[in-house]
Design a protein around this motif. Structure first.
Motif, mmCIF file in Angstrom:
data_model
loop_
_atom_site.group_PDB
_atom_site.id
_atom_site.type_symbol
_atom_site.label_atom_id
_atom_site.label_comp_id
_atom_site.label_asym_id
_atom_site.label_seq_id
_atom_site.Cartn_x
_atom_site.Cartn_y
_atom_site.Cartn_z
ATOM 1 N N ALA A 23 0.830 -1.037 0.144
ATOM 2 C CA ALA A 23 -0.166 0.087 0.141
ATOM 3 C C ALA A 23 0.772 1.219 -0.105
ATOM 4 O O ALA A 23 0.624 2.270 -0.725
ATOM 5 C CB ALA A 23 -0.840 0.125 1.283
ATOM 6 N N ARG A 24 1.917 1.131 0.791
ATOM 7 C CA ARG A 24 2.920 2.358 0.880
ATOM 8 C C ARG A 24 3.537 2.681 -0.548
ATOM 9 O O ARG A 24 3.496 4.025 -1.081
ATOM 10 C CB ARG A 24 3.863 2.123 1.814
ATOM 11 C CG ARG A 24 4.775 3.446 2.197
ATOM 12 C CD ARG A 24 5.876 3.141 2.885
ATOM 13 N NE ARG A 24 6.983 2.604 2.084
ATOM 14 C CZ ARG A 24 7.854 2.832 1.333
ATOM 15 N NH1 ARG A 24 7.992 4.365 1.203
ATOM 16 N NH2 ARG A 24 8.752 2.241 0.598
ATOM 17 N N VAL A 25 4.103 1.499 -1.031
ATOM 18 C CA VAL A 25 4.679 1.876 -2.514
ATOM 19 C C VAL A 25 3.675 2.325 -3.585
ATOM 20 O O VAL A 25 3.966 3.200 -4.349
ATOM 21 C CB VAL A 25 5.293 0.534 -2.943
ATOM 22 C CG1 VAL A 25 5.936 0.535 -4.510
ATOM 23 C CG2 VAL A 25 6.395 0.106 -2.137
ATOM 24 N N ASP A 26 2.554 1.698 -3.636
ATOM 25 C CA ASP A 26 1.370 2.072 -4.409
ATOM 26 C C ASP A 26 0.985 3.741 -4.333
ATOM 27 O O ASP A 26 0.869 4.402 -5.179
ATOM 28 C CB ASP A 26 0.162 1.461 -4.207
ATOM 29 C CG ASP A 26 -0.695 1.521 -5.480
ATOM 30 O OD1 ASP A 26 -0.447 1.408 -6.688
ATOM 31 O OD2 ASP A 26 -2.039 1.970 -5.394
ATOM 32 N N GLN A 27 0.941 4.118 -2.857
ATOM 33 C CA GLN A 27 0.762 5.532 -3.039
ATOM 34 C C GLN A 27 1.752 6.479 -3.302
ATOM 35 O O GLN A 27 1.671 7.575 -3.807
ATOM 36 C CB GLN A 27 0.786 5.821 -1.392
ATOM 37 C CG GLN A 27 0.274 7.327 -0.889
ATOM 38 C CD GLN A 27 -0.010 7.400 0.622
ATOM 39 O OE1 GLN A 27 0.664 6.756 1.358
ATOM 40 N NE2 GLN A 27 -0.726 8.492 1.101
#
Length: 399
Positions: free
Chosen positions: A210-214
């Motif tokens: 989720a962090r990388v996608d953000q």
């Protein structure tokens, strides 16, 4: 991303019905990829050559018009061209395209070309010019055949996405298969590949995914758009961007990704040079709601910068396809019925409706309500286009 863009197109091609080592002859204008060149007839193929099989390319005798048979690897990098520039003593006949070092018998008299990869994408281009029927007849004389039975790869299944909606974190889910299925010939990017694989491992954790996608959606896409203004590490002048590299990218992986997105299968600078125009004299984006003029002085006419031909098209700012219009007129080039000014200058017009003072052949329709940009091509560039000192004139918005 450059690799995923090529894999995307490869999957689409084989879904359409492509077969290895077989040419698909396209009707002029019947290609569906960004920034198409409508001055040429295209033939396309995917070529497989290995230790036991070469691909024989038959090239007809072509005189007085541009042509090339262009080979690219799985990253969109040019690995070979066949034309009179590279083979001046024998630019036609049979050519044997072989995997480098393969001990394969080839037909007597065939010119052997060693490729650094087993699998490549091919575009044969032939200039339509003033006699398109003759060009199409020549197009169908280009032929491919394999000398043996090459081992065919399993085409990787990676995300198929719209060009205006690049993938987020799911791109890294396909990283290993993309990297493992095709070596990157650009020396010096090994550390970048390892970082890519490390991210692919890290996103198996849901929180990290989720962090990388953000980060991708809030920062990476913005940085990519910023780089797009100058095509990676290119330069701009008069509102036109000129790529620093094209067709062969070295360490400029950003330019490679941007060009694969906005103009896949680009050739190298000695064959063609592309300028992208997206701003007027005030630095504003081009819009179909306005009228623009582009004036070339008598001593800087575009024809003097191309051995063969020049052309300009308008494409939308999202999918990079030509703009539909009632006239089905999608480009201006040296075959347009251009009229020159009393002083020998040439003015091109870009507008929804033909300006009253514009010769019909000098006008490219650009429909109202569209944001667009221009692509200016010079085939077999010369003088300032070849050495990087020339830029097209500024686009002037009429008040």
């Amino acid at each position: 991303m450059a690799r995923l863009l090529v894999l995307r197109q490869q999957q689409l091609d084989f879904q359409e019905g492509f077969k290895w080592n077989e040419l698909v002859h396209r009707k002029p204008g019947a290609v569906d990829w960004p920034n198409p060149n409508l001055d040429v007839a295209y033939s396309e193929a995917w070529v497989a050559a290995d230790e036991g099989s070469c691909t024989i390319v038959t090239v007809p005798k072509v005189e007085g018009r541009y042509y090339t048979v262009h080979f690219l690897n799985g990253w969109g990098e040019t690995v070979a061209n066949i034309n009179e520039r590279l083979f001046p003593k024998r630019p036609f006949g049979e050519f044997a395209l072989c995997f480098r070092g393969a001990n394969v018998a080839t037909p007597a008299g065939a010119t052997r070309i060693d490729l650094p990869v087993r699998y490549s994408r091919v575009l044969a281009r032939i200039e339509l010019g003033s006699d398109p029927d003759s060009a199409i007849a020549l197009q169908h004389q280009f032929k491919f055949r394999a000398t043996g039975t090459p081992k065919l790869p399993e085409i990787p299944k990676t995300p198929i996405f719209e060009l205006e909606a690049l993938p987020g974190v799911e791109a890294f889910e396909a990283a290993d298969i993309a990297l493992d299925s095709e070596p990157d010939l650009s020396v010096g990017l090994e550390a970048m590949q390892e970082k890519t694989r490390a991210i692919a491992r890290a996103i198996k954790d849901p929180a990290e995914r989720a962090r990388v996608d953000q980060v991708i959606r809030t920062r990476a896409f913005a940085e990519l758009a910023k780089a797009g203004a100058i095509i990676g590490h290119g330069t701009t002048q008069n509102g036109w961007a000129r790529p620093g590299v094209v067709g062969e990218y070295g360490l400029d992986y950003v330019a490679r990704a941007l060009i694969n997105q906005g103009g896949i299968w680009a050739n190298i600078k000695p064959e063609v040079l592309y300028y992208r125009g997206g701003k007027d004299q005030a630095g504003d984006d081009l819009s179909g709601d306005n009228v623009y003029t582009l004036t070339f002085p008598k001593d800087q006419l575009p024809a003097q910068y191309a051995t063969f031909f020049w052309s300009v098209i308008a494409v939308d700012g999202h999918r990079f396809r030509v703009l539909p219009n009632p006239l089905n007129r999608f480009l201006l080039n040296n075959q347009s019925k251009l009229q020159y000014g009393p002083d020998g200058s040439l003015t091109l017009y870009f507008a929804d409706q033909k300006p009253a003072d514009a010769p019909d052949g000098n006008w490219l329709p650009t429909p109202k309500g569209t944001k667009y940009r221009l692509t200016f091509r010079f085939y077999r560039p010369t003088e300032g286009v070849a050495n990087g000192t020339y830029y097209p004139p500024t686009l002037v918005k009429r008040q």
